[in-house]
Write an enzyme that holds these catalytic residues in place. Structure first.
Site, mmCIF file in Angstrom:
data_model
loop_
_atom_site.group_PDB
_atom_site.id
_atom_site.type_symbol
_atom_site.label_atom_id
_atom_site.label_comp_id
_atom_site.label_asym_id
_atom_site.label_seq_id
_atom_site.Cartn_x
_atom_site.Cartn_y
_atom_site.Cartn_z
ATOM 1 N N HIS A 124 0.714 -1.162 0.070
ATOM 2 C CA HIS A 124 0.326 0.080 -0.082
ATOM 3 C C HIS A 124 0.908 1.253 0.148
ATOM 4 O O HIS A 124 1.983 1.170 0.088
ATOM 5 C CB HIS A 124 -0.856 0.019 1.344
ATOM 6 C CG HIS A 124 -0.214 0.266 2.572
ATOM 7 N ND1 HIS A 124 0.602 -0.650 3.122
ATOM 8 C CD2 HIS A 124 0.150 1.249 3.486
ATOM 9 C CE1 HIS A 124 1.086 -0.249 4.406
ATOM 10 N NE2 HIS A 124 0.608 1.011 4.258
ATOM 11 N N ASP B 199 0.528 5.182 2.011
ATOM 12 C CA ASP B 199 -0.073 5.935 2.950
ATOM 13 C C ASP B 199 -0.976 7.064 2.067
ATOM 14 O O ASP B 199 -0.664 7.763 1.624
ATOM 15 C CB ASP B 199 0.927 6.450 4.100
ATOM 16 C CG ASP B 199 1.534 5.528 4.821
ATOM 17 O OD1 ASP B 199 1.142 4.242 4.704
ATOM 18 O OD2 ASP B 199 2.776 5.595 5.299
ATOM 19 N N HIS C 75 4.713 0.127 0.256
ATOM 20 C CA HIS C 75 5.593 -0.189 1.196
ATOM 21 C C HIS C 75 4.728 -1.549 1.629
ATOM 22 O O HIS C 75 3.327 -1.420 1.674
ATOM 23 C CB HIS C 75 6.004 0.397 2.401
ATOM 24 C CG HIS C 75 5.045 1.412 2.876
ATOM 25 N ND1 HIS C 75 4.369 2.464 2.215
ATOM 26 C CD2 HIS C 75 4.444 1.265 4.333
ATOM 27 C CE1 HIS C 75 3.695 3.369 3.140
ATOM 28 N NE2 HIS C 75 3.433 2.275 4.485
ATOM 29 N N ARG D 299 5.491 6.691 13.594
ATOM 30 C CA ARG D 299 5.416 7.317 12.236
ATOM 31 C C ARG D 299 4.736 8.920 12.375
ATOM 32 O O ARG D 299 4.103 9.105 12.993
ATOM 33 C CB ARG D 299 4.490 6.572 11.407
ATOM 34 C CG ARG D 299 4.570 6.656 9.886
ATOM 35 C CD ARG D 299 3.824 5.972 8.997
ATOM 36 N NE ARG D 299 2.390 6.548 9.085
ATOM 37 C CZ ARG D 299 1.035 5.923 8.435
ATOM 38 N NH1 ARG D 299 1.402 4.545 8.079
ATOM 39 N NH2 ARG D 299 0.221 6.408 8.695
HETATM 40 C C1 SIN Z 1 3.173 1.490 7.591
HETATM 41 O O1 SIN Z 1 2.495 0.764 6.787
HETATM 42 O O2 SIN Z 1 3.254 2.664 7.571
HETATM 43 C C2 SIN Z 1 3.999 0.564 8.584
HETATM 44 C C3 SIN Z 1 5.299 0.236 8.044
HETATM 45 C C4 SIN Z 1 5.947 -0.769 9.189
HETATM 46 O O3 SIN Z 1 5.599 -0.996 10.109
HETATM 47 O O4 SIN Z 1 7.001 -1.125 8.706
#
Ligand code: SIN
Length: 274
Positions: A95, A97, A250, A265
């Site tokens: 996906h 973000d 990612h 994040r």
């Molecule tokens: C996310 O999808 O922002 C998390 C990525 C992760 O935890 O590695």
């Protein structure tokens, strides 16, 4: 400061730099690397939540996340966490973000905080390189198409996460959003063409039947995560990743059952995509 390719098409590692004590010149070099590669990794940083916020402010306006819970003391920072008794993780599928927002997020800055003894890496894909790998015929077909994006099926009432053991990580005021974006966007800074659909949040193609749309989308998803476009980043204490949500996907590996993993994040606001 040294900027070293991580893999041929996917990301760079920037070393010999202290993100908590950046000169303007160093920040400009990092921004340039970010604009060119869309994915930058750092190691061995000693980085407090306040320094995380300070770095994010240099990139742009922070998005107040209303999907997962934020840190009580620092609401700018979202907790990306899975406890040792939980089995579902956040981001465990390809996906990008916030593609369900009308002005999708520009960047995300993810900082390692508590890591499992092994596993828990994050995979990334370069969707500008993936676009370049399509045939001219398919590029032309895609250039007039608009995709539909949403987060309702994941975070809305009765959505995927509400039925998992990760439901307690959802924000109390979850925000459901829907948006439309061209399937091929021109990156606002680099002007590169990018394939802008993603398996997590794209729910259809404007004017197409669902089964028609998914026949094409599933082809594009397979194409985008071909070996030559992806890389995998193993988190270590002090690791940080900054990615451009308009240029990458990612995928957080969920291969550390029975152990806790916590990252922090911050997401940076973007603009409408064309
Ligand atoms: C996310 O999808 O922002 C998390 C990525 C992760 O935890 O590695």
């Amino acid at each position: 400061m040294r900027i070293i390719p991580f893999t041929t098409n996917c990301g760079v590692v920037i070393d010999d730099v202290d993100l908590a004590d950046l000169t303007d010149v160093d920040f400009q070099k990092i921004k340039q690397a970010f604009a060119t590669h869309g994915l930058v990794f750092f190691r061995d940083q000693n980085f407090s939540p306040l320094q995380h916020i300070e770095l994010a402010n240099k990139f742009g306006k922070i998005v107040h996340n209303r999907i997962f819970k934020n840190l009580p003391d620092h609401p700018e920072i979202t907790l990306v966490s899975k406890d040792k008794n939980q089995t579902t993780n956040i981001g465990g599928g390809w996906h990008t973000d916030h593609s369900y927002d009308k002005e999708p997020a520009m960047a995300s800055i993810l900082v390692a905080r508590e890591l499992p003894s092994s596993g828990g890496a994050t995979k990334f894909a370069n969707l500008s390189a993936a676009y370049n790998g399509l045939s001219e015929g398919l590029k032309t077909t895609l250039s007039s198409l608009v995709a539909l994006h949403s987060n309702d099926h994941l975070y809305g009432e009765g959505g995927y996460f509400s039925g998992t053991d990760l439901a307690d990580k959802l924000a109390d005021d979850v925000e459901v959003n829907h948006a439309k974006h061209p399937i091929i966007i021109t990156h606002p800074e680099s002007q590169k063409k990018v394939l802008y659909v993603n398996k997590g949040h794209t729910i259809g193609i404007e004017g197409w039947k669902t089964e028609e749309a998914f026949a094409l989308l599933n082809y594009l998803y397979e194409h985008g995560c071909k070996e030559e476009y992806i890389c995998e980043f193993n988190w270590l204490p002090g690791s940080i990743a900054i990615w451009d949500n308009r240029m990458t996907w990612h995928y957080a590996n969920n291969d550390y059952q029975g152990e806790k993993r916590t990252l922090h994040r911050i997401t940076i606001a973007g603009q409408a995509l064309t």
